[in-house]
Motif scaffolding. Structure first.
Motif, mmCIF file in Angstrom:
data_model
loop_
_atom_site.group_PDB
_atom_site.id
_atom_site.type_symbol
_atom_site.label_atom_id
_atom_site.label_comp_id
_atom_site.label_asym_id
_atom_site.label_seq_id
_atom_site.Cartn_x
_atom_site.Cartn_y
_atom_site.Cartn_z
ATOM 1 N N ARG A 125 0.824 -1.209 0.000
ATOM 2 C CA ARG A 125 0.000 0.000 0.000
ATOM 3 C C ARG A 125 0.860 1.261 0.000
ATOM 4 N N ARG A 126 2.030 1.156 0.590
ATOM 5 C CA ARG A 126 2.912 2.326 0.655
ATOM 6 C C ARG A 126 4.073 2.181 -0.329
ATOM 7 N N ALA A 127 3.874 1.396 -1.387
ATOM 8 C CA ALA A 127 4.966 1.090 -2.315
ATOM 9 C C ALA A 127 5.669 2.339 -2.841
ATOM 10 N N PRO A 128 4.960 3.347 -3.317
ATOM 11 C CA PRO A 128 5.670 4.536 -3.808
ATOM 12 C C PRO A 128 6.535 5.191 -2.724
ATOM 13 N N GLU A 129 5.978 5.262 -1.513
ATOM 14 C CA GLU A 129 6.734 5.861 -0.400
ATOM 15 C C GLU A 129 7.954 5.017 -0.064
ATOM 16 N N VAL A 130 7.765 3.681 -0.014
ATOM 17 C CA VAL A 130 8.888 2.784 0.299
ATOM 18 C C VAL A 130 9.953 2.869 -0.783
ATOM 19 N N LEU A 131 9.530 2.920 -2.026
ATOM 20 C CA LEU A 131 10.480 2.996 -3.138
ATOM 21 C C LEU A 131 11.296 4.280 -3.071
ATOM 22 N N ALA A 132 10.647 5.374 -2.722
ATOM 23 C CA ALA A 132 11.365 6.645 -2.603
ATOM 24 C C ALA A 132 12.378 6.594 -1.469
ATOM 25 N N ARG A 133 11.988 5.932 -0.372
ATOM 26 C CA ARG A 133 12.915 5.840 0.755
ATOM 27 C C ARG A 133 14.115 4.962 0.416
ATOM 28 N N VAL A 134 13.883 3.881 -0.331
ATOM 29 C CA VAL A 134 14.985 3.011 -0.737
ATOM 30 C C VAL A 134 15.979 3.784 -1.598
ATOM 31 N N GLN A 135 15.459 4.557 -2.531
ATOM 32 C CA GLN A 135 16.348 5.340 -3.394
ATOM 33 C C GLN A 135 17.115 6.399 -2.606
ATOM 34 N N ALA A 136 16.449 7.032 -1.640
ATOM 35 C CA ALA A 136 17.130 8.029 -0.804
ATOM 36 C C ALA A 136 18.209 7.371 0.047
ATOM 37 N N ASP A 137 17.887 6.188 0.602
ATOM 38 C CA ASP A 137 18.882 5.474 1.410
ATOM 39 C C ASP A 137 20.078 5.059 0.561
ATOM 40 N N ALA A 138 19.825 4.632 -0.648
ATOM 41 C CA ALA A 138 20.922 4.240 -1.541
ATOM 42 C C ALA A 138 21.829 5.427 -1.849
ATOM 43 N N ASN A 139 21.235 6.592 -2.059
ATOM 44 C CA ASN A 139 22.037 7.795 -2.313
ATOM 45 C C ASN A 139 22.878 8.153 -1.093
ATOM 46 N N GLY A 140 22.276 8.059 0.091
ATOM 47 C CA GLY A 140 23.019 8.376 1.304
ATOM 48 C C GLY A 140 24.171 7.419 1.533
ATOM 49 N N LEU A 141 23.945 6.130 1.294
ATOM 50 C CA LEU A 141 25.018 5.150 1.458
ATOM 51 C C LEU A 141 26.113 5.366 0.411
ATOM 52 N N ASP A 142 25.718 5.757 -0.791
ATOM 53 C CA ASP A 142 26.705 5.988 -1.846
ATOM 54 C C ASP A 142 27.669 7.102 -1.442
ATOM 55 N N ASN A 143 27.172 8.079 -0.702
ATOM 56 C CA ASN A 143 28.026 9.177 -0.251
ATOM 57 C C ASN A 143 29.031 8.727 0.815
ATOM 58 N N ARG A 144 28.750 7.593 1.464
ATOM 59 C CA ARG A 144 29.659 7.093 2.506
ATOM 60 C C ARG A 144 30.773 6.220 1.943
ATOM 61 N N VAL A 145 30.638 5.773 0.707
ATOM 62 C CA VAL A 145 31.619 4.847 0.152
ATOM 63 C C VAL A 145 33.023 5.463 0.058
ATOM 64 N N PRO A 146 33.208 6.721 -0.428
ATOM 65 C CA PRO A 146 34.574 7.287 -0.474
ATOM 66 C C PRO A 146 35.240 7.315 0.897
ATOM 67 N N ALA A 147 34.486 7.667 1.938
ATOM 68 C CA ALA A 147 35.063 7.686 3.284
ATOM 69 C C ALA A 147 35.483 6.284 3.706
ATOM 70 N N ALA A 148 34.699 5.278 3.327
ATOM 71 C CA ALA A 148 35.060 3.898 3.655
ATOM 72 C C ALA A 148 36.352 3.492 2.948
ATOM 73 N N ARG A 149 36.510 3.940 1.685
ATOM 74 C CA ARG A 149 37.746 3.625 0.962
ATOM 75 C C ARG A 149 38.949 4.264 1.655
ATOM 76 N N ASP A 150 38.798 5.507 2.101
ATOM 77 C CA ASP A 150 39.894 6.179 2.812
ATOM 78 C C ASP A 150 40.235 5.437 4.106
ATOM 79 N N THR A 151 39.212 4.974 4.799
ATOM 80 C CA THR A 151 39.443 4.243 6.039
ATOM 81 C C THR A 151 40.218 2.959 5.778
ATOM 82 N N ILE A 152 39.877 2.258 4.713
ATOM 83 C CA ILE A 152 40.560 1.010 4.393
ATOM 84 C C ILE A 152 42.028 1.268 4.050
#
Length: 438
Positions: A125-152
């Motif tokens: 029932r909340r599919a559009p809302e859930v889909l938007a949140r998944v995409q937002a979460d993916a964008n936020g995690l993508d921004n953390r990847v460079p910092a993770a590479r530096d840490t490694i």
């Protein structure tokens, strides 16, 4: 008095009538509630089936079919309560109780099956809302990847390949999961737009799980640096503690177990990486801690042994000799007075003989010598108890009548009376007493 009993009976009848009325009300209310619940569940099944597919809703559909069948019985019973045929109070009570039971069962079944689908239906029932949140979460995690590479990269300068194996691929793995989540989210949106709801929901759930795993991987990279620093700090403390334990254990170095544990700990200390080299603080800490614990255990056992010296082989053999003598005496007495000896004495002797059989193999080894001494003493105690119980049985069974064999009063010295008592006891056991006096 008759008036009292009549009044009491009327009160009991009124109380029963009130209970029956309440039961009837409960049965009717329960039927109405379950009937409404079935209609709502049918609507939910239709929606869930259209959105989730047949496989996902099979359990709920089967449950709804079973509930309908059972509720037919409840409706039939209710009809019997209101037809033109008169019913007794007991018949009405039994039917209403059965109606309530059926309705409660139906409620439980529907609760269980709808709860299993509740989250998935809500997500649909909340599919559009859930889909938007998944995409937002993916964008936020993508921004953390460079910092993770530096840490490694930073961690690789300090720790060796063994330590880095746990996180070296973390940033790349997270990036792949994020890309997969975005791809699954796009598929979900396209499938929903084309009316393929079941495939859309499967793709959406896949995207949600991929985002969750990517977040977990990035968290583990960030946490690893802190955990590694803590392990290094703890390792420093354990090294100092281990060196102190080695010094404290020197006075027990003549004990083989302590000497072996000291050698193991010294080897672990010598195997630590040199200062300035790359390390694996987790494996080093684990190895050193294990060796330290082994030494602690060996020292504790040695000090306990020093406070409670191990018995010598001669001491154990003396205790075993005593046990053998006790067993021999008890066995002889019981064998000589079999007609008088009860179960207690025989049981003690049997247990003493059982314990005795395994003691010889425990005497020489140091690890089992104390156990051998304990068993030998326990064996002697049991044999002694067997002898005491046997003597009690003999004393209680010995005849105390006057001596009629010599013609003059009680035999004060035992003599003939005791002798005949033993003979008579044996004769009873053998079943020949009747033949003697025949």
């Amino acid at each position: 008095m008759a008036g009292f009993w009549g009044k009491r009976r009327r009160a009991e009848q009124e109380e029963q009538q009130a209970a029956d009325t309440e039961l009837s009300r409960r049965a009717e209310a329960a039927m109405v509630a379950v009937d409404e619940r079935m209609r709502t569940a049918a609507d939910e099944v239709g929606f869930a089936q259209a959105e989730l597919g047949d496989a996902a809703t099979k359990d709920l559909r089967d449950a709804l079919t079973a509930v309908r069948e059972h509720m037919q019985e409840a409706f039939s019973l209710h009809q019997l309560n209101h037809d033109h045929i008169p019913d007794t109070a007991e018949e009405l009570r039994t039917r209403n109780a059965r109606i309530v039971q059926l309705c409660e069962w139906a409620d439980d079944v529907l609760d269980e099956r709808t709860a299993a689908l509740a989250d998935r239906i809500d997500r649909v029932r909340r599919a559009p809302e859930v889909l938007a949140r998944v995409q937002a979460d993916a964008n936020g995690l993508d921004n953390r990847v460079p910092a993770a590479r530096d840490t490694i990269v930073r961690l690789a300068e300090r720790y060796n390949e063994s330590a880095m194996a746990k996180v070296s691929a973390g940033a790349d793995e997270a990036a792949q999961l994020i890309a997969f989540a975005r791809h699954s989210a796009d598929i979900s949106a396209r499938r929903r737009a084309s009316g393929q709801n079941e495939e859309a929901n499967l793709a959406l759930e896949t995207a949600i799980e991929a985002v969750r795993r990517a977040g977990t991987v990035l968290d583990s990279v960030e946490d690893y640096e802190l955990e590694a620093l803590r392990a290094e700090s703890t390792l420093t403390d354990v090294v100092a503690d281990s060196r102190g334990d080695l010094v404290a254990a020197r006075d027990l170095a003549s004990t083989p177990a302590v000497a072996e544990a000291m050698k193991e700990l010294e080897t672990a200390l010598a195997g630590l990486p040199a200062a300035g080299s790359k390390t694996d603080p987790f494996s080093s800490l684990s190895a050193l801690r294990d060796a330290n614990q082994h030494l602690d255990a060996a020292v504790a056992k040695a000090r306990d042994r020093a406070a409670r010296p191990l018995p010598t082989v001669d001491v154990v053999r003396h205790a075993l000799d005593d046990a053998d003598r006790q067993i021999a005496v008890a066995r002889s007495v019981i064998a000589g007075h079999r007609g008088w000896i009860g179960a207690d004495a025989r049981t003690r002797l049997a247990e003493a003989e059982r314990l005795r059989t395994g003691i010889d193999a425990l005497i020489v080894p140091e690890d089992t010598r104390e156990e051998a001494l304990t068993l030998a003493r326990r064996t002697a105690q049991l044999a002694s108890e067997a002898l005491q119980l046997a003597q009690r049985d003999i004393d209680s069974s010995r005849p105390q009548q006057q001596n009629t064999w010599g013609g003059g009063g009680r035999n004060q010295g035992g003599g003939m009376s005791d002798m005949m008592g033993g003979i008579i006891g044996g004769a009873i056991l053998g079943g020949i007493l009747g033949d003697i006096f025949d």
